[in-house]
Design an enzyme around this catalytic site. Sequence first.
Site, PDB file in Angstrom:
ATOM      1  N   THR A  93      69.219 -26.110 -17.452  1.00 42.67           N
ATOM      2  CA  THR A  93      70.572 -25.612 -17.692  1.00 42.67           C
ATOM      3  C   THR A  93      70.485 -24.399 -18.588  1.00 42.67           C
ATOM      4  O   THR A  93      70.108 -24.508 -19.765  1.00 42.67           O
ATOM      5  CB  THR A  93      71.440 -26.694 -18.354  1.00 42.67           C
ATOM      6  OG1 THR A  93      71.406 -27.876 -17.564  1.00 42.67           O
ATOM      7  CG2 THR A  93      72.881 -26.220 -18.492  1.00 42.67           C
ATOM      8  N   LYS A 169      76.730 -26.296 -12.896  1.00 42.36           N
ATOM      9  CA  LYS A 169      76.090 -27.203 -13.856  1.00 42.36           C
ATOM     10  C   LYS A 169      76.782 -27.157 -15.216  1.00 42.36           C
ATOM     11  O   LYS A 169      76.988 -28.196 -15.863  1.00 42.36           O
ATOM     12  CB  LYS A 169      74.610 -26.846 -14.009  1.00 42.36           C
ATOM     13  CG  LYS A 169      73.860 -27.731 -15.021  1.00 42.36           C
ATOM     14  CD  LYS A 169      73.935 -29.208 -14.652  1.00 42.36           C
ATOM     15  CE  LYS A 169      73.453 -30.144 -15.766  1.00 42.36           C
ATOM     16  NZ  LYS A 169      72.067 -29.947 -16.164  1.00 42.36           N
ATOM     17  N   LYS A 238      74.729 -26.801 -27.114  1.00 37.67           N
ATOM     18  CA  LYS A 238      74.284 -25.605 -26.383  1.00 37.67           C
ATOM     19  C   LYS A 238      75.046 -25.446 -25.082  1.00 37.67           C
ATOM     20  O   LYS A 238      75.549 -24.357 -24.760  1.00 37.67           O
ATOM     21  CB  LYS A 238      72.787 -25.710 -26.092  1.00 37.67           C
ATOM     22  CG  LYS A 238      72.210 -24.554 -25.288  1.00 37.67           C
ATOM     23  CD  LYS A 238      70.983 -24.972 -24.468  1.00 37.67           C
ATOM     24  CE  LYS A 238      71.378 -25.794 -23.260  1.00 37.67           C
ATOM     25  NZ  LYS A 238      70.278 -26.022 -22.296  1.00 37.67           N
TER      26      LYS A 238
END
Length: 291
Positions: A93, A169, A238
């Site tokens: 990711t 995603k 994140k």
Amino acid sequence: MKIAFLGLGSMGQPMAHNLLKAGYEIAVWNRSPAAATPLVNDGARLCQRPADIAGSEVVISMLADDAITHDVMIVQGALDSLAAGAVYINMATVSNDLTRKMASYCSEKGIHYIAAPVLGRVDVAAAGNLNILTAGEPDQLRRVQPVFDVLGQKTWHFGDNPEQASTVKLAANFMLATVIESVGESAALVKAHGIEPKDFINMLTSTLFSAPVYKNYGGMIAEERYTPAGFKLTLGLKDVRLAQQAAEEKNVPMPFASVLRDNFIDAIAQGDGNLDWSALANVSARRSGLK
């Protein structure tokens, strides 16, 4: 097909192992070489440096974040070691910005770039049951589909532009974070009124919310089972930030993302950063005087 696998963390190691078991010739690299030992013992070739993957037809990376991916693939020369026509599959990711930069760099080198982040935790990766979210050149996606068939139960295609898979995603992880936050707040509410969160979550997941994400994370929150971390809380922060960046690029307001970001920061400030990201529920519990 010669495959190189870079990044043998909790997800990368079982994924690389499944490719080995499927009969592929695998070269592996990891910042901590000890993580590669089980794979080398089973027949993988150990690379001392990322650039040692020369000769690979397909390169897969499963690295922690943008900075590490850029360093390994570009600064340390992994991509420069490949011949034109090779395929680079990024299964981690990362941001849309890095996706664009990687696609551009690969194009200059005659390398085909595919974004293929995955849905699933460590046990799902080990079982080869990941859902793989892909975008890239259609002919190259067909070329590497046998690899995806080993790693996942289903491959989802979202377009020719790698950035599209990256966006999907980020959106999916944002939704997972909102589930964790809502379950955590609800668990704190019922506990404050003398109701066991385990009983509440058992009812919910047997009725209104009978879905894996609620059952899995709900169970972890009810039992306060936050170790070992399948996905660290710091990584959750994140990904929420990356979703915010992607949203800002297209002027998409995401007010819940701001709340999640602040709560992740709160959790990390309290020392929960290395716990599973379901420990985000601790924020509501602490604010309610329940911890």
